[in-house]
Write a protein that holds these residues in place. Structure first.
Motif, PDB file in Angstrom:
ATOM      1  N   ALA A 451     -56.945 -27.651  43.775  1.00 48.41           N
ATOM      2  CA  ALA A 451     -55.679 -28.273  43.368  1.00 48.41           C
ATOM      3  C   ALA A 451     -54.864 -28.651  44.596  1.00 48.41           C
ATOM      4  CB  ALA A 451     -54.889 -27.321  42.487  1.00 48.41           C
ATOM      5  N   GLY A 452     -54.390 -29.896  44.616  1.00 51.52           N
ATOM      6  CA  GLY A 452     -53.545 -30.354  45.711  1.00 51.52           C
ATOM      7  C   GLY A 452     -54.299 -30.818  46.936  1.00 51.52           C
ATOM      8  N   LEU A 453     -55.631 -30.863  46.878  1.00 43.48           N
ATOM      9  CA  LEU A 453     -56.433 -31.349  47.992  1.00 43.48           C
ATOM     10  C   LEU A 453     -56.901 -32.779  47.712  1.00 43.48           C
ATOM     11  CD1 LEU A 453     -58.585 -28.172  48.725  1.00 43.48           C
ATOM     12  CD2 LEU A 453     -56.344 -28.798  49.666  1.00 43.48           C
ATOM     13  N   PHE A 454     -57.213 -33.508  48.774  1.00 41.66           N
ATOM     14  CA  PHE A 454     -57.477 -34.943  48.635  1.00 41.66           C
ATOM     15  C   PHE A 454     -58.848 -35.316  49.172  1.00 41.66           C
ATOM     16  CE2 PHE A 454     -57.137 -39.288  50.516  1.00 41.66           C
ATOM     17  CZ  PHE A 454     -57.013 -39.987  49.319  1.00 41.66           C
ATOM     18  N   SER A 455     -59.552 -36.143  48.401  1.00 42.07           N
ATOM     19  CA  SER A 455     -60.821 -36.722  48.837  1.00 42.07           C
ATOM     20  C   SER A 455     -60.766 -38.222  48.619  1.00 42.07           C
ATOM     21  CB  SER A 455     -61.992 -36.125  48.043  1.00 42.07           C
ATOM     22  OG  SER A 455     -63.147 -36.938  48.150  1.00 42.07           O
ATOM     23  N   GLU A 456     -60.917 -38.971  49.698  1.00 42.24           N
ATOM     24  CA  GLU A 456     -60.906 -40.430  49.595  1.00 42.24           C
ATOM     25  C   GLU A 456     -62.066 -40.918  48.734  1.00 42.24           C
ATOM     26  OE1 GLU A 456     -59.365 -44.152  50.151  1.00 42.24           O
ATOM     27  OE2 GLU A 456     -58.530 -42.368  51.124  1.00 42.24           O
ATOM     28  N   THR A 457     -63.223 -40.291  48.894  1.00 41.67           N
ATOM     29  CA  THR A 457     -64.395 -40.694  48.107  1.00 41.67           C
ATOM     30  C   THR A 457     -64.175 -40.439  46.624  1.00 41.67           C
ATOM     31  OG1 THR A 457     -65.846 -40.216  49.989  1.00 41.67           O
ATOM     32  CG2 THR A 457     -66.883 -40.381  47.836  1.00 41.67           C
ATOM     33  N   SER A 458     -63.554 -39.304  46.307  1.00 41.32           N
ATOM     34  CA  SER A 458     -63.276 -39.005  44.905  1.00 41.32           C
ATOM     35  C   SER A 458     -62.321 -40.028  44.312  1.00 41.32           C
ATOM     36  CB  SER A 458     -62.682 -37.604  44.767  1.00 41.32           C
ATOM     37  OG  SER A 458     -62.425 -37.296  43.421  1.00 41.32           O
ATOM     38  N   THR A 459     -61.324 -40.438  45.092  1.00 46.05           N
ATOM     39  CA  THR A 459     -60.385 -41.446  44.613  1.00 46.05           C
ATOM     40  C   THR A 459     -61.096 -42.753  44.288  1.00 46.05           C
ATOM     41  OG1 THR A 459     -58.581 -40.489  45.897  1.00 46.05           O
ATOM     42  CG2 THR A 459     -58.325 -42.773  45.215  1.00 46.05           C
ATOM     43  N   LYS A 460     -62.054 -43.129  45.128  1.00 42.67           N
ATOM     44  CA  LYS A 460     -62.736 -44.412  44.960  1.00 42.67           C
ATOM     45  C   LYS A 460     -63.830 -44.372  43.907  1.00 42.67           C
ATOM     46  CE  LYS A 460     -61.945 -45.995  49.724  1.00 42.67           C
ATOM     47  NZ  LYS A 460     -62.593 -46.317  51.031  1.00 42.67           N
ATOM     48  N   SER A 461     -64.602 -43.284  43.876  1.00 43.49           N
ATOM     49  CA  SER A 461     -65.788 -43.310  43.014  1.00 43.49           C
ATOM     50  C   SER A 461     -65.977 -42.061  42.162  1.00 43.49           C
ATOM     51  CB  SER A 461     -67.042 -43.523  43.876  1.00 43.49           C
ATOM     52  OG  SER A 461     -67.155 -42.521  44.868  1.00 43.49           O
ATOM     53  N   GLY A 462     -65.021 -41.126  42.228  1.00 46.44           N
ATOM     54  CA  GLY A 462     -65.176 -39.889  41.459  1.00 46.44           C
ATOM     55  C   GLY A 462     -65.300 -40.112  39.971  1.00 46.44           C
ATOM     56  N   ALA A 463     -64.506 -41.038  39.431  1.00 49.25           N
ATOM     57  CA  ALA A 463     -64.528 -41.274  37.983  1.00 49.25           C
ATOM     58  C   ALA A 463     -65.890 -41.778  37.529  1.00 49.25           C
ATOM     59  CB  ALA A 463     -63.432 -42.264  37.602  1.00 49.25           C
ATOM     60  N   SER A 464     -66.436 -42.753  38.238  1.00 46.24           N
ATOM     61  CA  SER A 464     -67.737 -43.305  37.829  1.00 46.24           C
ATOM     62  C   SER A 464     -68.846 -42.265  37.976  1.00 46.24           C
ATOM     63  CB  SER A 464     -68.063 -44.555  38.647  1.00 46.24           C
ATOM     64  OG  SER A 464     -68.128 -44.265  40.030  1.00 46.24           O
ATOM     65  N   LEU A 465     -68.795 -41.457  39.028  1.00 48.24           N
ATOM     66  CA  LEU A 465     -69.784 -40.394  39.199  1.00 48.24           C
ATOM     67  C   LEU A 465     -69.715 -39.396  38.050  1.00 48.24           C
ATOM     68  CD1 LEU A 465     -69.436 -39.605  43.024  1.00 48.24           C
ATOM     69  CD2 LEU A 465     -71.385 -40.689  41.895  1.00 48.24           C
ATOM     70  N   ASP A 466     -68.506 -38.987  37.700  1.00 45.43           N
ATOM     71  CA  ASP A 466     -68.337 -38.009  36.623  1.00 45.43           C
ATOM     72  C   ASP A 466     -68.758 -38.576  35.272  1.00 45.43           C
ATOM     73  OD1 ASP A 466     -67.364 -36.288  38.523  1.00 45.43           O
ATOM     74  OD2 ASP A 466     -65.269 -36.449  37.918  1.00 45.43           O
ATOM     75  N   GLN A 467     -68.455 -39.838  35.044  1.00 43.45           N
ATOM     76  CA  GLN A 467     -68.820 -40.456  33.771  1.00 43.45           C
ATOM     77  C   GLN A 467     -70.334 -40.525  33.596  1.00 43.45           C
ATOM     78  OE1 GLN A 467     -66.620 -44.120  34.044  1.00 43.45           O
ATOM     79  NE2 GLN A 467     -64.680 -43.150  33.497  1.00 43.45           N
ATOM     80  N   LYS A 468     -71.026 -40.822  34.697  1.00 37.11           N
ATOM     81  CA  LYS A 468     -72.491 -40.856  34.628  1.00 37.11           C
ATOM     82  C   LYS A 468     -73.040 -39.460  34.343  1.00 37.11           C
ATOM     83  CE  LYS A 468     -76.572 -42.210  37.302  1.00 37.11           C
ATOM     84  NZ  LYS A 468     -77.071 -42.763  38.596  1.00 37.11           N
ATOM     85  N   LEU A 469     -72.485 -38.448  35.030  1.00 34.87           N
ATOM     86  CA  LEU A 469     -72.917 -37.077  34.800  1.00 34.87           C
ATOM     87  C   LEU A 469     -72.608 -36.635  33.375  1.00 34.87           C
ATOM     88  CD1 LEU A 469     -74.019 -34.368  35.880  1.00 34.87           C
ATOM     89  CD2 LEU A 469     -71.708 -33.859  36.697  1.00 34.87           C
ATOM     90  N   MET A 470     -71.423 -36.987  32.880  1.00 39.69           N
ATOM     91  CA  MET A 470     -71.045 -36.599  31.523  1.00 39.69           C
ATOM     92  C   MET A 470     -71.977 -37.233  30.498  1.00 39.69           C
ATOM     93  SD  MET A 470     -69.261 -34.845  29.429  1.00 39.69           S
ATOM     94  CE  MET A 470     -68.000 -34.156  30.487  1.00 39.69           C
ATOM     95  N   GLY A 471     -72.372 -38.468  30.731  1.00 41.10           N
ATOM     96  CA  GLY A 471     -73.320 -39.118  29.817  1.00 41.10           C
ATOM     97  C   GLY A 471     -74.616 -38.328  29.692  1.00 41.10           C
ATOM     98  N   GLU A 472     -75.098 -37.816  30.825  1.00 36.41           N
ATOM     99  CA  GLU A 472     -76.309 -37.001  30.796  1.00 36.41           C
ATOM    100  C   GLU A 472     -76.073 -35.678  30.065  1.00 36.41           C
ATOM    101  OE1 GLU A 472     -79.558 -37.875  32.457  1.00 36.41           O
ATOM    102  OE2 GLU A 472     -78.430 -39.645  31.816  1.00 36.41           O
TER     103      GLU A 472
END
Length: 513
Positions: A451-472
């Motif tokens: 909580a309260g930590l920042f990842s530039e990669t997560s900001t850019k692509s975290g949602a799409s990565l998680d959505q693909k994982l959730m689909g599986e």
């Protein structure tokens, strides 16, 4: 409570103070009572000097927001010698609005901001560092504990005040009348939970002779994460609440292959046997709550006050004799357990461009809002307009529903108050019952170490990565793919950007220690 009231109560329901807070407002007894806020009694503070215009922006949820002319704003203007203008932006457009403002460098004087946008702009000179000024505002200092204030703020800096979310507001409950009818004890382990869910599904607990009940339900948020209802099950198998500390570093739940396999195996079995809501993958956020209220589901996981405000009253319209019982989260195979736990990551920030006089007046406004008088004003409204008091008896007035004076509290900024949504004209026994739920919930916190930590990669692509994982994961739960498919799914998440997210988050974590 009306539909609109239910929505914003669910969003901002406050619980008791976070562990470690001393001298804060949440330690009060389980009763509520407004301070004197009659508009005719409010005088401009002599210390405030010239009138200052303040432009505020806040998110708005279901039901809209205030008009430009509002009794609470009138009182705040007189009390602080300000001219307060509030821009309310619908929740669906709020992030987009922030982006437009960032592009044109035209932020308002003070505004609410979500965690991702705050972290993205935090170190770019956008927000005022109020750390050198805070000691002048003792009420703010008193109402906020250091742990919560530190979330997202670098060491020695305070770029934001918390838009407080209680850590332990969610409450796991079961139908007590169903347990009694089926001669069942409240489950304490994940295996017992399974057996009770099975009985709730197969043994006609509602007694109507139809196969129309289910054991458990949850939903998926934004196609990337499970909603709160899944948390007591996830935590039983050791999954992180976002991120967990391991060997001095932090790991995300997305990379916990073994724990994911255990959780998915359990929910896959429940789904195959009809114990888990067959529509979990397409449920909207509150659908599991509504199904519980419709007498279809035996368990629910909801904010503590909601069960008394809406959940149980709505259920009792269908089944007048319905009862609920609070549960401790079920223990997993290794004894792990945990309730849905929130970290306060959304913020209220001051534009770094505003001049010193405006900075001070904004902080004076925030400081007033957490006093007894200020909190009463932004929670219950103005005496004589929104409620009246005769002796020790309070009566709500029609303008409370039409004006909704609590919106600035719920949607913008508020002190840490265990009973934020309970009014003095309501049954005060409810306050005691809600406090008891919260006291039990806080025994089972599962902290998010990211909580309260920042990842530039997560900001850019975290949602799409998680959505693909959730689909599986959905395909695995529904039996469309084998349980072993999670191994490849986790590796793909890591390879496509997850490893970079883990690296960036751990760099931030080390800096925060």
């Amino acid at each position: 409570m009306s539909k609109g009231m239910k929505t914003f109560a669910a969003i901002t329901l406050t619980a008791s103070l976070i562990a470690g807070c001393s001298g804060g407002q949440g330690e009060k007894a389980a009763t509520v009572s407004p301070a004197d806020t009659k508009a005719t009694d409010v005088k401009t503070a002599d210390t405030q000097g010239e009138k200052i215009s303040i432009n505020m922006m806040s998110i708005a949820y279901e039901g809209g927001a205030w008009s430009d002319k509002h009794p609470v704003i009138d009182v705040l203007n007189k009390k602080l010698n300000i001219d307060l203008k509030i821009q309310w932006v619908p929740s669906d457009n709020y992030t987009e609005k922030l982006g437009v403002m960032a592009a044109s460098n035209s932020f308002p004087d003070v505004f609410r901001i979500n965690s991702a946008e705050f972290l993205k702009w935090r170190d770019k000179g956008v927000f005022l560092d109020i750390a050198p000024m805070l000691s002048k505002y003792p009420n703010l200092v008193k109402t906020m504990d250091a742990e919560t204030l530190a979330i997202g703020n670098p060491k020695g800096k305070t770029y934001a005040l918390p838009n407080w979310t209680p850590e332990f507001r969610e409450t796991l409950l079961a139908r007590k009348d169903w347990l009694d009818k089926l001669n069942l004890k409240p489950p304490t382990t994940i295996d017992e939970f399974y057996e009770v869910a099975k009985a709730f599904t197969k043994n006609d607990p509602d007694g109507n002779g139809k196969d129309d009940t289910m054991g458990y339900s949850f939903a998926i948020a934004n196609n990337r994460s499970f909603t709160r209802g899944a948390d007591p099950l996830r935590f039983a198998f050791g999954l992180a609440n976002g991120w967990k500390e391991v060997n001095g570093g932090i790991v995300p739940w997305q990379a916990q292959t073994k724990e994911l396999k255990d959780f998915l195996g359990f929910t896959r079995k429940m789904y195959a046997e009809g114990l888990l809501d067959k529509d979990f993958a397409i449920n909207k956020g509150q659908d599991p709550d509504f199904k519980f209220e419709a007498n279809k589901v035996g368990f629910t996981d909801v904010p503590g006050t909601n069960i008394y405000d809406t959940g149980l009253p709505n259920l009792q319209k269908v089944v007048p004799s319905a009862q609920v019982i609070q549960l401790a989260p079920p223990k997993g195979p290794t004894g792990l357990q945990g309730n849905t736990t929130y970290a306060t990551t959304n913020k209220v920030v001051i534009n770094a461009k505003v001049d010193k006089k405006k900075q001070e007046r904004i902080l004076a406004l925030m400081d007033f809002m957490v006093t007894d008088e200020g909190h009463s004003l932004i929670t219950y409204g103005v005496e004589g307009i929104h409620y009246k008091k005769t002796g020790e008896k309070y009566e709500v007035l029609p303008a409370f529903e039409s004006d909704r004076p609590m919106l600035i509290n719920f949607w913008f900024f508020h002190r840490f108050d265990a009973l934020n949504t309970i009014r003095p004209w309501e049954d005060q026994e409810k306050a005691k019952k809600v406090q008891a739920l919260f006291d039990e919930n806080k025994k089972y916190l599962v902290k998010d170490k990211g909580a309260g930590l920042f990842s530039e990669t997560s900001t850019k692509s975290g949602a799409s990565l998680d959505q693909k994982l959730m689909g599986e994961m959905v395909a695995i739960i529904m039996g469309q793919k084998p349980l072993e498919a999670i191994d490849a799914a986790v590796e793909a998440w890591k390879k496509d950007g997850g490893d970079k997210i883990i690296e960036e988050m751990n760099e931030q974590y080390k800096l925060s220690k």
